[in-house]
Design a protein around this motif. Structure first.
Motif: not given
Ligand code: ADP
Ligand code: MG
Length: 348
Positions: A118, A291, A259, A116, A261, A243, A172
């Motif tokens: 990544d 996140t 933002h 979830a 994903i 988040s 990232d």
């Protein structure tokens, strides 16, 4: 851009709510080391506004700022000198010990969240324009092509801090970097004798100890509708990290695209969550999990929490607020949620 500015204003308001006005550092220069004098500084880094407030030690603020800039220069995806830029443009390479540590931690959380989270989602995030600000909706075919490059299991780090990425892959650490930076600041301040501090890293809040008067810190949770606060938490020595789809988004034809994903679809996570707040001792873990849980959606996120013992959470959906059992008596709803029922989630 407007959303970004709103977000920055919201995070500053959050600090104001916590302090109700703290004195200017220069006013306190005569009694420099009293543990009850607050010293504050504002730092623009990691694409956000950070507010550091430290009690009893003014000198440590400069070192804290230096640490933030140093970590940013290693983790940035856009700074051509950074570790991450270097490995993204060479399918790997040597990284600094800080990047090595964060990368390894992030990979364990990608694994723990079953993908979830990544960190190799970056090419998809770029396709949506969230890095450049030039937002667009990528075609299905483009997303399908980009998703072939997304798989954190293809990132490897050896014992000499050498990273290898699959060809075309880019990573990232944006989902964990602020939480990790918060951990490092807490470590720096604690080593330097600071026992009371609040660090607001763009809505990621880390508190050290309690208020100097011994009361718990009050940290506000933003209302995902954008109007004020949904609640308030009393915390001591914790990270509180949120988040939400409201933080960074664009709208096209009446649809909102945010933002965060879902790595299985390449589209913004689309479930009942409006926001997820994770509370725990390790800021990097809380940042990663806020996140990841937001991507999982309410059912999977609740099951995930039940199997975990290192965090509590606040889930906000269109149905209202749910809190995990450890937050009973710690969380109070505010604003639009003040008169709404708060559901408590239990492990059994
Ligand atoms: P923020 O940085 O806005 O506080 P998050 O910590 O939730 O929010 O991180 C979101 C950022 O992480 C995005 O801007 C994007 O760069 C990256 N990202 C988006 N989706 C994922 C995902 N599923 N896994 C890892 N990183 C992601
Ligand atoms: Mg995060």
């Amino acid at each position: 851009m407007i959303n970004r500015i709103f977000c920055l204003i919201a995070s500053i308001c959050l600090v104001l709510l916590m302090f109700n006005g703290c004195s200017n550092s220069s006013e306190n220069s005569e009694n420099k080391r009293t543990s009850t004098d607050p010293y504050s500084s504002t730092v623009y880094a990691m694409d956000t506004v950070m507010e550091l407030t430290v009690y009893g030690n003014e000198d440590i603020l400069e070192k804290s700022e230096d640490l933030i800039y140093e970590l940013e220069s290693k983790f940035s995806v856009t700074d051509t000198e950074s570790d991450i830029y270097n490995i993204n443009h060479n399918s790997g390479g040597a990284v600094s010990p800080d990047t090595d540590e964060l990368l390894k931690l992030a990979l364990t959380l990608c694994e723990r969240s079953e993908g979830a989270l990544d960190i190799s989602i970056y090419p998809v995030v770029q396709a949506w324009g969230f890095t450049s600000g030039e937002n667009r909706i990528p075609s299905e075919a483009e997303l399908e092509e980009l998703l072939r490059l997304v798989d954190y299991r293809a990132v490897s780090v050896d014992e000499n801090n050498n990273v290898t990425l699959a060809p075309g892959m880019e990573i990232d650490l944006g989902s964990v970097a602020k939480g990790y930076t918060g951990n490092r600041l807490v470590e720096l301040l604690s080593e330097n004798g600071v026992t009371n501090a609040v660090l607001n890293l763009g809505g990621n809040v880390h508190v050290i100890g309690s208020k100097p008067n011994g009361e718990a810190w009050k940290v506000a949770v933003t209302d995902p509708s954008g109007e004020g606060y949904a609640g308030m938490l009393k915390v001591v020595d914790k990270a509180v990290i949120t988040s939400g789809g409201y933080e960074r988004f664009f709208e096209q034809d009446g649809v909102r695209y945010h933002h965060i994903i879902d790595p299985t679809t390449g589209y913004p996570a689309n479930n009942d969550f409006l926001s997820v707040t994770v509370i725990g001792s390790n800021g990097a873990v809380c940042d990663a999990l806020s996140t990841a849980l937001f991507v999982m959606g309410p059912d999977r996120a609740t099951e995930f929490w039940k199997k975990s013992d290192d965090f509590e959470a606040i889930f906000i959906t269109s149905e209202g607020i749910s809190i995990t059992e450890g937050l009973e008596g710690v969380f109070s709803p505010l604003g639009n949620y003040q008169n709404e029922k708060v559901t408590v989630l239990y492990r059994d």
